[in-house]
Motif scaffolding. Sequence first.
Motif, PDB file in Angstrom:
ATOM      1  N   PHE A  10      -2.244  -2.551   4.817  1.00  0.00           N
ATOM      2  CA  PHE A  10      -0.799  -2.680   4.995  1.00  0.00           C
ATOM      3  C   PHE A  10      -0.308  -4.004   4.441  1.00  0.00           C
ATOM      4  O   PHE A  10       0.799  -4.090   3.908  1.00  0.00           O
ATOM      5  CB  PHE A  10      -0.426  -2.540   6.467  1.00  0.00           C
ATOM      6  CG  PHE A  10      -0.594  -1.139   6.978  1.00  0.00           C
ATOM      7  CD1 PHE A  10      -0.541  -0.067   6.109  1.00  0.00           C
ATOM      8  CD2 PHE A  10      -0.817  -0.879   8.315  1.00  0.00           C
ATOM      9  CE1 PHE A  10      -0.704   1.222   6.547  1.00  0.00           C
ATOM     10  CE2 PHE A  10      -0.987   0.407   8.772  1.00  0.00           C
ATOM     11  CZ  PHE A  10      -0.926   1.458   7.883  1.00  0.00           C
ATOM     12  N   SER A  51      -0.081  -3.637   0.710  1.00  0.00           N
ATOM     13  CA  SER A  51       0.991  -2.748   0.298  1.00  0.00           C
ATOM     14  C   SER A  51       2.356  -3.312   0.634  1.00  0.00           C
ATOM     15  O   SER A  51       3.360  -2.684   0.335  1.00  0.00           O
ATOM     16  CB  SER A  51       0.855  -1.394   0.972  1.00  0.00           C
ATOM     17  OG  SER A  51      -0.476  -1.044   1.100  1.00  0.00           O
ATOM     18  N   GLY A  52       2.394  -4.439   1.281  1.00  0.00           N
ATOM     19  CA  GLY A  52       3.686  -5.058   1.565  1.00  0.00           C
ATOM     20  C   GLY A  52       4.468  -4.332   2.634  1.00  0.00           C
ATOM     21  O   GLY A  52       5.650  -4.087   2.492  1.00  0.00           O
ATOM     22  N   ILE A  53       3.780  -3.971   3.702  1.00  0.00           N
ATOM     23  CA  ILE A  53       4.484  -3.308   4.802  1.00  0.00           C
ATOM     24  C   ILE A  53       4.749  -4.333   5.878  1.00  0.00           C
ATOM     25  O   ILE A  53       3.846  -5.083   6.250  1.00  0.00           O
ATOM     26  CB  ILE A  53       3.650  -2.135   5.324  1.00  0.00           C
ATOM     27  CG1 ILE A  53       3.675  -1.049   4.273  1.00  0.00           C
ATOM     28  CG2 ILE A  53       4.157  -1.639   6.644  1.00  0.00           C
ATOM     29  CD1 ILE A  53       3.231   0.263   4.698  1.00  0.00           C
ATOM     30  N   ILE A 106      -3.906   4.454   0.903  1.00  0.00           N
ATOM     31  CA  ILE A 106      -3.935   5.663   1.717  1.00  0.00           C
ATOM     32  C   ILE A 106      -5.136   6.507   1.319  1.00  0.00           C
ATOM     33  O   ILE A 106      -5.836   7.072   2.158  1.00  0.00           O
ATOM     34  CB  ILE A 106      -2.633   6.458   1.503  1.00  0.00           C
ATOM     35  CG1 ILE A 106      -1.456   5.711   2.105  1.00  0.00           C
ATOM     36  CG2 ILE A 106      -2.743   7.834   2.095  1.00  0.00           C
ATOM     37  CD1 ILE A 106      -1.566   5.468   3.553  1.00  0.00           C
ATOM     38  N   LEU A 112       0.218   1.179  -2.018  1.00  0.00           N
ATOM     39  CA  LEU A 112       0.122   1.894  -0.747  1.00  0.00           C
ATOM     40  C   LEU A 112      -0.599   3.221  -0.948  1.00  0.00           C
ATOM     41  O   LEU A 112      -1.488   3.589  -0.177  1.00  0.00           O
ATOM     42  CB  LEU A 112       1.524   2.116  -0.186  1.00  0.00           C
ATOM     43  CG  LEU A 112       1.586   2.906   1.094  1.00  0.00           C
ATOM     44  CD1 LEU A 112       0.892   2.163   2.194  1.00  0.00           C
ATOM     45  CD2 LEU A 112       3.008   3.201   1.482  1.00  0.00           C
ATOM     46  N   ALA A 113      -0.219   3.915  -2.022  1.00  0.00           N
ATOM     47  CA  ALA A 113      -0.816   5.227  -2.269  1.00  0.00           C
ATOM     48  C   ALA A 113      -2.327   5.117  -2.392  1.00  0.00           C
ATOM     49  O   ALA A 113      -3.067   5.878  -1.783  1.00  0.00           O
ATOM     50  CB  ALA A 113      -0.227   5.834  -3.534  1.00  0.00           C
ATOM     51  N   SER A 157       4.174  -1.628  -5.806  1.00  0.00           N
ATOM     52  CA  SER A 157       3.890  -1.786  -4.384  1.00  0.00           C
ATOM     53  C   SER A 157       3.659  -0.434  -3.721  1.00  0.00           C
ATOM     54  O   SER A 157       2.732  -0.263  -2.927  1.00  0.00           O
ATOM     55  CB  SER A 157       5.069  -2.521  -3.747  1.00  0.00           C
ATOM     56  OG  SER A 157       4.866  -2.664  -2.400  1.00  0.00           O
ATOM     57  N   VAL A 158       4.499   0.529  -4.082  1.00  0.00           N
ATOM     58  CA  VAL A 158       4.329   1.864  -3.497  1.00  0.00           C
ATOM     59  C   VAL A 158       3.016   2.487  -3.941  1.00  0.00           C
ATOM     60  O   VAL A 158       2.303   3.110  -3.161  1.00  0.00           O
ATOM     61  CB  VAL A 158       5.515   2.760  -3.883  1.00  0.00           C
ATOM     62  CG1 VAL A 158       5.315   4.139  -3.338  1.00  0.00           C
ATOM     63  CG2 VAL A 158       6.778   2.188  -3.365  1.00  0.00           C
ATOM     64  N   MET A 159       2.680   2.280  -5.226  1.00  0.00           N
ATOM     65  CA  MET A 159       1.431   2.856  -5.714  1.00  0.00           C
ATOM     66  C   MET A 159       0.235   2.184  -5.048  1.00  0.00           C
ATOM     67  O   MET A 159      -0.786   2.833  -4.804  1.00  0.00           O
ATOM     68  CB  MET A 159       1.345   2.699  -7.224  1.00  0.00           C
ATOM     69  CG  MET A 159       2.257   3.666  -7.935  1.00  0.00           C
ATOM     70  SD  MET A 159       1.993   3.567  -9.682  1.00  0.00           S
ATOM     71  CE  MET A 159       2.992   4.916 -10.241  1.00  0.00           C
TER      72      MET A 159
END
Lengths: 150, 320, 631, 116, 147, 151
Positions: free
Chosen positions: C386, C389-391, C431, C427-428, C423-425
């Motif tokens: 996290f 991923s910058g959450i 995951i 996270l992907a 950033s979203v990738m």
Amino acid sequence: MSNKNIKVKDYIIKSAADFFTPIGLVLGLYIILHGHLSPGGGFQGGVIVASAVVLIYLGYGFEVSTKTFKPNVLKKSEAIGALMYTFFALLGIFYAANFCRNVFFNVGNPGDLFSSGTIFLMNAAVGYKVLTGVGFLILLMFGLLANKEE
Amino acid sequence: MELLKRILYILLYPGLIYCVIGGLILAGIDRKLLARMQKRIGPPILQPFYDFFKLLGKETIVPRNAAKKAFLAAPVIGLISLITVSLFIPVFKFSPFSTYADLIVVIYLLTIPAVALIVGGSASGSPYAGVGISREMVAIISYELPMVVSLLAIAKKVGLALNNGVMTFSLSQIVEYQAQNGPLFTKLSIIPAFIAMLLVIPCKVGSLPFDIAEAEIEICEGPLVEYSGAPLAIFKLNHAIKMLVMTSLFVTLFLSGAGTGILAIDAVIQFILMLVVMFFSITLLKAITARLRVEQTLKFYWTYPTALAILSLILVYFGL
Amino acid sequence: MTQHLPILSIITLFIGAFIVALIKEKNEILRNTIVLIATFLSFIFTVMMYKPIISEGNILTYWMGNWEPIKDWAIGIGLEVDQLSLFFGLFISLSIVLSALYSFRYIERETGKDKYYVLFLMMSASVMGFIFTGDLFNMYVMIEIMTFASVALTAFRNDRPEAVEAGFKYIAIGSIGSSLILLATVIIYAQFHTLNLAQLAGELYNNYTVTTIFALALMIAGYAVKVFAVPTHFVAPDAYMVAPSSISMLFSGIVNKAAVYGILRIIYVVYQSMNLPSMQFLLIFWGTVTMFIGVTMALAQHDFKRLLAFHSISQIGYVITGIGLTTALGITGGLYHALNHTLFKGLLFLCAGAVFYATGTTDLDKLGGLAKRMPQTALIFLIGAFSISGIPPFNGFVSKWIIYQASYEAGYAPVTIIALIVSVMTLASFIKVAQSAFFGQLPKEFKNVEEVPLSMRIPMWIMAILCILGGIIPSTVTKYLITPAADAVMNSAKYVEVMMGREFASKFYNNLGNAPIIDYKLAGYWQPIAWLILFGILLLAFTLVAVLGGFNPKKFSYADVEDAKYDVFYSGESAEFSHVGGSDLFWGLKYQFRHYFDFMHKIHSGLVNDYALSVVLTAAVILLYVFTFVR
Amino acid sequence: MLLMNYITCIILIVLGLYTIVSKKNLMKIVIGMGLLDYGINLLLRSIGFKAGGTAPIFTINELDKSSFFVDPVPQALTLTSIVIGACVTALALALVVMINKHYGTLDTDKVRRLKG
Amino acid sequence: MFEKLIQKGLEKSAWLYHLNTGSCNGCDIELVSVITPRYDAERFGFKIAGSPRHADIIVVSGPITSQSRDRLIRTLAQVPDPKVVVSLGSCPRSCNVFNGSYCVEGPLDKYTPIDVAIAGCPPKPEAIMAGLVRAVEILKEKRRAMK
Amino acid sequence: MKFPYLKEAVKSLFSKPSTENFPKEVKEAPEGYRGKIAFYPEKCVNCGMCIRVCAPGAITRTIEKVEDGDKITFQFYMGQCTFCQLCQDFCARKAIELTKDYLMIAEDEEDLMVRGTFIKKAPPKPPVPPAKPATTATNSAENKKEEVKSE
């Protein structure tokens, strides 16, 4: 070195090695010890001394050279040489100056062998480290070759 | 007194109670409208409440393959972050906590429910959930691009007017701009972004043409496949609140204006506007489309809405 | 004492290395003690520099052998520690300590442990030396020792063919990079006959000749090889993948960071070239490309550590972009991200190491369901994932967001967009790791896997806590660490002045600069404590409702027995091993971008000649660019 | 005279890079790395050279920009550079031997287990 | 208060999970027609769930074939309490014309007690809805018993 | 992008829903719907034709001896019936009828039973000594087989 049981491949090379090894050793030591007076120093001298390993290998083969220069001892000695160097360098801090500072440098006359304080000792330490280190390196490489031949 | 007011805000109006009740009512209205569009009578408006309470009363089974703590904690984390977001979205000029968060914080907090869904699904250890989380992730990647670009357009637009060209992501500044110059969607340069955002909402909420992650016919509701009882109830609640939060964010971004200054009236106006937004972007779309495949979703979002949003960004740079 | 701290923090590690070489291989306790003492002492010495340097704002200089500059001419080798160096030094020495602590158990099954620790300490010492030195040639020597030790450590598990192969590739590419740096150093020396950074900074101020620009281009290319920026990144995944995890952590945590420091020092302090738009553009463009290609390649990986390695490249892209922005905010973001990257990437590499320690593999297609057997590792992994991923509320969020804001304010909207998508990738792909390694079904062969020992968990926990702290109190971290460092970057005059003394700098500079003031008023990430409290209150309220309101916790059922009720639902089929692995998790994405992925796989050919060619081409392109645009 | 040096070292550097890029044999790549090193060392030696300069043995007071002796610093640097080059070559050779042991070949086309 | 709400919820919203254990698809089609606009079972809160974990009412159609027996047992076990089993059509009740076939493993009540049986071959959608409404009553009773 | 149902959806939003109001007004089944069986025992002559034609075997017959004849009970199990109407068609006396009642919901098996009992007067006793063994038609398939053999 005058062990008769050793098989020697080529007597010319053996004789040449016998001849050049002491010369190399003396020259190397001279260069190490006069590092603070003339061009040269610990590293160059150390490498020249280490060339003795090569000469012995060429003349007598791998087994003799490992017997003469024990790899483990060489390895440890390299670390000792490095430690010696850092110790002499740290002397600078103990004598309230900076790291690597030359201390006791006012002993003796300029131009003498014992004249330049810790620089002389540092040179010797570097020389020790390099001769053992390079020697070890060379032995290791020959060892790889020797294993391959088997 | 101030503290008490704050706690009241947190628990009551833009916070917990409002979110739960408002979200569930919104979901109920959505279902009712959808039913009416399909020529059905449809469930009562309070139906989501019934669903919610029923699920609370059911047994909660944790499967053997699941990582228990993550499995149970995921829905709660998602819910709380959603409610937190709701606290930061101004209702016209009323904003109890808005100064602490700006648009990007809100957007990032809004990804937490999706991540919670993913982690929860992943923790359940089911292959259906595996497929589901992959689809959810692709959906996130799909909608993030147009959404970010349109938000950047808004930020630049508002910044040009209020901050001498330095962009702003502050929600209160966006509201202030709209109070001075009229709602943002009336500006020529923002209209493409407006449409793009309208198209982003259904995917963000996970409603029909883009509910690839929770396709109950294909993959047994994807990440939710192993959930039962209370955690499932909270996930369903999350779904409803996500609808509420997204529509209210949309209203704040595009349809906000001066407002009346009286909280009660403002809240009602906000809710009505939210209903309108929800009708057009969620319910109507749900009624007239079929589910897309996962790569179709990606293709769709990276073409039309992104193009619209980029057009908007360019127009903003030209000062329109 | 204070003035000797820089050299002490370096030399302690060297002494430790030499002593470890003397100890017999079997004597583990003594060796571990010495390693721990050496690294810890170095850390302590570094921390002790905090007060004089960052709190009081001084700059420590240290002339080896008291060879101080004479007539404004630096003849000796000098160490200089300013805020920037110390900022890097602090987290680097911390991660050295943690890595050492982790190594003790992690490496216990290997042979040749004595060599490992010697090389480990040599590498650490060289990085510390690189950070603290004030001499251009010393930088070369240190980075070369670093490369040397890194290569040897990469090939540490030399019974695996991959390790040796990666080692060779690394040394071939790395030596080209070092040669470029050396060439640049030589050219600069030929021009100015000095190697002191401060003196060079003075001489080079607004003094661009053909030679200096040539040297600058070579310098940038050489450090780009060391930092693994994109066209030169090919060896990084190989090396990170096969090295022991404690070393991979240091690769991404300190070796990369040292190269980042090198770039910062060269372009900001020595050349002061960052006021040129063309240089800004070069770095920003480069960083953006790096972050994008890194993350897309990571999506396609199926080995845990290789995936992390590509992420390392991607995150370094963020750092480069941040420092390329030149604004105070941008540099703050870049430096903050460098700090964060050390923390979370180190954490993730340690997690990968823990997985390897427990299961013996890092192949994501073979793993699964480890969260049940290793709950703490899984939790730590999630924190790291996290964060990267910058959450919110983890530290990656803060630094990434500063970079977004800085890049958008500087007028680079595409960069902002790409950074967000990256950033979203990120996270992907995490995951993907979580799903295929920690969640899902536990393969039969890992039924008896156990949690890693405590001494491995302690470093992981320390880093995890630091990750969370960095996200919760960003204002404190920035105030006490980042802003002084950013100051030092922006005001190179101070560095020159202190190093050379006697108002050397005022000959070249008009003013000595002031600390940049950043306005965080409108940034919401700035007070995460505010919304965290909200989060807490809500959690409390929720729990109260749940406990009081008859959530019926009695009917909560969970069992580890063989009962169909607790099976996973397979449409009624009996439970079988059907785990959704990492390779086929994102087919939708991969299908849409199949041409791109095909092309990228072709580029990453594994051929050392191709890699070398790309390095040479990069150098050529940079030369062309710099000669065309930098004036 | 000095120009010849510069031309030679440029040729050496380019040759070294060419060898690394184009040759498919690992040994040749190591040789290329060596060539690159030697080129730079030669350059380093050449820049310190002054035609007719004396050996750099002096006292501290003589240090000046106009002093006429060979610059000693490049010599020291070259020495360091040679040491490092030797170490790198040694390590690279050791790795080549290991690769030969594992893969049974020195062809770079076949030593590419890590890719993609 | 909470209990009351839960009871109300159970009354108003029961989710089905449809389990075909070898049916001829007649009943399945009728079950689907229950959620069409004409009959619209959603106004009572009935909804077809995708997973047995979400379901309150299991609707079984078809005689239990030997292929589907294990799957039936496993799926029934995975439904959380309280749950109601509804047999749709004649087949699960008595195997109907398939009785005595080599691949039919007997009626449903061999494996689980049937709570509500909806007869008909196939039953009319109205009948199904009436049956489901009856099932909801039983669901509430079971919840009360669970307490 | 085409949305073919857009118009229809908006139109139906404002029109009356087409849903039947089921539980309140129960619609009658269409003409010809075959629902629950009604059995008129007074018409039955115990010919057993319905048992023979019933494919699922939903019809059972029990015969009990009473003083003045046999007490015969026909039992129609709705849980087994296919509602094929064959029994009605084959019944010569129209004793079976399939009604339009389709709400057959039961919690208990008994609720799905349709029974009818009548007493068949024994004919004046002929002097034939061996009476047929009392066939309790529990298994119609067996019966059929026997009869096929006998034919």
